[in-house]
Design a protein around this motif. Structure first.
Motif, short mmCIF file in Angstrom:
data_model
loop_
_atom_site.label_atom_id
_atom_site.label_comp_id
_atom_site.label_asym_id
_atom_site.label_seq_id
_atom_site.Cartn_x
_atom_site.Cartn_y
_atom_site.Cartn_z
N ALA A 379 0.84 -1.21 0.00
CA ALA A 379 0.00 0.00 0.00
C ALA A 379 0.87 1.26 0.00
N GLU A 380 1.93 1.22 0.81
CA GLU A 380 2.81 2.39 0.88
C GLU A 380 3.51 2.65 -0.45
N GLU A 381 3.95 1.57 -1.10
CA GLU A 381 4.70 1.75 -2.35
C GLU A 381 3.77 2.11 -3.52
N ILE A 382 2.58 1.57 -3.50
CA ILE A 382 1.70 1.78 -4.65
C ILE A 382 1.18 3.22 -4.71
N VAL A 383 0.94 3.83 -3.56
CA VAL A 383 0.41 5.20 -3.59
C VAL A 383 1.48 6.22 -4.03
N LYS A 384 2.72 5.76 -4.08
CA LYS A 384 3.78 6.66 -4.59
C LYS A 384 3.68 6.79 -6.11
N ILE A 385 2.96 5.87 -6.74
CA ILE A 385 2.77 5.97 -8.18
C ILE A 385 1.62 6.94 -8.43
N LYS A 386 1.87 7.94 -9.25
CA LYS A 386 0.83 8.94 -9.55
C LYS A 386 -0.33 8.23 -10.27
N GLY A 387 -1.52 8.44 -9.78
CA GLY A 387 -2.69 7.82 -10.42
C GLY A 387 -3.08 6.48 -9.84
N CYS A 388 -2.45 6.08 -8.72
CA CYS A 388 -2.84 4.85 -8.01
C CYS A 388 -3.33 5.22 -6.61
N TYR A 389 -4.44 4.65 -6.21
CA TYR A 389 -5.03 4.98 -4.91
C TYR A 389 -5.37 3.71 -4.16
N VAL A 390 -5.15 3.73 -2.85
CA VAL A 390 -5.55 2.60 -2.00
C VAL A 390 -6.90 2.93 -1.39
N GLU A 391 -7.84 2.02 -1.52
CA GLU A 391 -9.23 2.29 -1.16
C GLU A 391 -9.66 1.73 0.19
N ASN A 392 -8.78 1.00 0.86
CA ASN A 392 -9.20 0.40 2.14
C ASN A 392 -8.16 0.63 3.23
N ASP A 393 -8.56 0.43 4.47
CA ASP A 393 -7.61 0.41 5.59
C ASP A 393 -6.94 -0.95 5.56
N VAL A 395 -5.99 -3.50 7.38
CA VAL A 395 -6.03 -4.09 8.73
C VAL A 395 -5.42 -5.49 8.75
N PHE A 396 -5.46 -6.16 7.59
CA PHE A 396 -4.96 -7.54 7.55
C PHE A 396 -4.07 -7.73 6.34
N ASN A 397 -4.51 -8.47 5.34
CA ASN A 397 -3.62 -8.82 4.23
C ASN A 397 -4.14 -8.39 2.87
N GLN A 398 -5.21 -7.59 2.84
CA GLN A 398 -5.85 -7.24 1.57
C GLN A 398 -5.61 -5.77 1.25
N VAL A 399 -5.32 -5.50 -0.03
CA VAL A 399 -5.15 -4.12 -0.49
C VAL A 399 -6.05 -3.92 -1.71
N ILE A 400 -6.85 -2.87 -1.67
CA ILE A 400 -7.70 -2.54 -2.82
C ILE A 400 -7.11 -1.31 -3.51
N VAL A 401 -6.81 -1.46 -4.79
CA VAL A 401 -6.17 -0.37 -5.53
C VAL A 401 -7.08 0.09 -6.66
N ARG A 402 -7.10 1.41 -6.88
CA ARG A 402 -7.91 1.96 -7.96
C ARG A 402 -7.04 2.94 -8.74
N CYS A 403 -7.37 3.10 -10.02
CA CYS A 403 -6.69 4.10 -10.84
C CYS A 403 -7.67 5.24 -11.13
N ASP A 404 -7.29 6.17 -12.02
CA ASP A 404 -8.08 7.39 -12.20
C ASP A 404 -9.47 7.16 -12.80
#
Ligand SMILES: *Cc1c(COP(=O)(O)O)cnc(C)c1O
Length: 472
Positions: A379-393, A395-404
């Motif tokens: 999550a920390e590395e992906i949000v450094k990419i412009k146009g990538c967003y993390v949509e959830n907290d 809390v465990f092992n899942q990451v939800i990513v969205r683009c523009d």
């Protein structure tokens, strides 16, 4: 007449050739699987057509069967065992579990009855105790070892159905469902599809579900739960399949307990948070439920297929799943078939026991906490990419990513899958197309995350170039 096929098979055992061959191939596979492309290449997929043939008339050479399987089967596997498979919620396999399963394969045990497999029965009784202790469940909780959480959910809800109807002086086993007292079902709008499947198979009917609103993370909003009573099954979730979120068990289970409501928790991958000191706050209060479904093959990384139904009402569970016949041999030790829908099933307990024995409580804690940390890293590395967003907290092992836009998200997904450096799938979250990343393998290293994020970046660049070109 000479029994040729029998002689031939005894010969396979005596000369061991195919078994040595398989061992060689499997070592080769294990050496490569952590570095190879995560999804099969086009060539490997095309080569699968080699399997299209008529059912052969005559017996063939065993060695050539194994050779074909390895040559064309192995490259057409997905590398779920490796560290960069993030699709669904899968899980790798702890090495000792693979080895133990291999030994168990040669034993070929069916722990339906104690007399059928004393070792299977012994390990099932032992691991039942270990799991009850690890998850901090009521002492009288029983475990059934099934194929996965789909079946575990079915068993838990079957026990609930039995108990509620029995309390209404209605024996479901004798009378069936027709004209039976009504069972209410309450669950969140993010309940897993296998929960719905269990409801359907049990004849409880989806129309009868009282759906509860969920918050942005997918958690049931406790205040939105309707009035509960003793004729209700309340189904909660430990680990939302997209966000990894956990329902608030502490508040909800307490309330349900007061109303004498049967709570079933679908904890396919999330129940394991209870085994991690830093994460067990997520599962606080689960001990007040009545049944819990959990997978070994996800977070614990047992080989497929390994699910567990845990139920504090042993009578309800065994009555719901019980079968009898004049040739059965009941023993004073555990007869596994009373706790599962199946009579014969493979002794998956062998892998489960060996992995729990090998890791111990601390090993499990460390392994699962590492998955959580890798998810946070992602999550920390992906949000450094412009146009990538993390949509959830996280809390465990899942990451939800969205683009523009949905369109770009979709293309990124396709490009990642084509690049094959990692594998993940898509979903819909809050009405938008998203990419789901599930970090569920013991083998995922920091490097795997960085490499996968790079693949994401490449996929996004390709998507943007593509969109710009097609807009011209
Ligand atoms: C995976 C999953 C299931 C289904 O489990 P299987 O082992 O695939 O049958 C049910 N519920 C949740 C939340 C899951 O993640």
């Amino acid at each position: 007449m000479k029994n040729k096929i029998q002689d031939k098979m005894f010969l396979e055992i005596r000369n061991k050739e195919i078994f040595n061959q398989v061992q060689h191939y499997s070592f080769e596979y294990l050496e490569r699987v952590f570095d190879r492309n995560v999804y099969p290449t086009e060539e490997a997929l095309n080569d699968l057509s080699i399997f299209d043939e008529e059912f052969p008339f005559d017996s063939t050479n065993a060695k050539s069967v194994i050779e074909q399987l390895n040559k064309y089967g192995s490259p057409a596997t997905t590398a779920t065992l490796g560290g960069r498979y993030f699709g669904f919620v899968c899980g790798s396999a702890v090495p000792v579990g693979l080895a133990a399963k291999n030994l168990g394969t040669y034993w070929d045990q069916a722990p339906a009855m104690n007399v059928l497999s004393p070792i299977g029965s012994k390990l099932e009784s032992l691991v039942e105790k270990w799991l009850v202790d690890l998850f901090n469940l009521p002492q009288n909780t029983s475990a059934g070892f099934v194929s996965g959480t789909s079946t575990a959910n079915l068993c838990g809800l079957a026990a609930a159905r039995y108990r509620i109807l029995q309390s209404n002086h209605w024996d479901i086993n004798e009378k069936g469902l027709r004209n039976s007292p009504k069972i209410r079902i309450v669950t969140g709008k993010q309940a897993h599809s296998t929960v719905l499947k269990a409801i359907v198979v049990l004849g409880l009917g989806k129309e009868n579900i009282e759906w509860v609103d969920v918050d942005k993370q997918g958690r049931i909003i406790p205040e939105s739960i309707p009035e509960l009573d003793e004729n209700t099954i309340l189904i909660l979730q430990a680990g939302n399949v997209n966000s990894g979120a956990f329902d608030d068990f502490e508040i909800i289970c307490e309330k349900a307990k007061k109303a004498n409501t049967w709570v079933h928790i679908d904890g396919a991958f999330g129940l394991w948070a209870q085994a991690v000191s830093e994460l067990k706050y997520l599962t606080k209060g689960i001990e007040n439920a009545s049944s819990w479904a959990v997978d070994g093959h996800k977070t614990l990384n047992t080989p497929y297929d390994c699910g567990i139904i845990l139920c504090s009402d042993q009578e309800a569970m065994t009555s719901a799943l019980h079968m009898s016949g004049s040739y059965m041999v009941e023993s004073t030790e555990r007869d596994g078939m009373f706790y599962t829908p199946e009579m014969s099933r493979r002794a998956r307990i062998i892998e489960l026991w060996s992995i729990m024995k090998y890791l111990g409580k601390n090993g499990i804690d460390e392994m699962i906490l590492t998955m959580h940390q890798r998810a946070k890293q992602f999550a920390e590395e992906i949000v450094k990419i412009k146009g990538c967003y993390v949509e959830n907290d996280i809390v465990f092992n899942q990451v939800i990513v969205r683009c523009d836009s949905d369109k770009i998200t979709e293309q990124v997904l396709r490009n990642i899958q084509i690049l094959r450096e990692c594998w993940l799938g898509g979903s819909i979250w809050s009405g938008k197309k998203v990419l789901r990343v599930s970090i569920c393998s013991w083998a995922t290293t920091e490097n795997d995350i960085t490499k996968s994020v790079k693949s994401f970046k490449k996929a996004l660049e390709l998507a943007i170039t593509n969109t710009n070109t097609s807009n011209r």
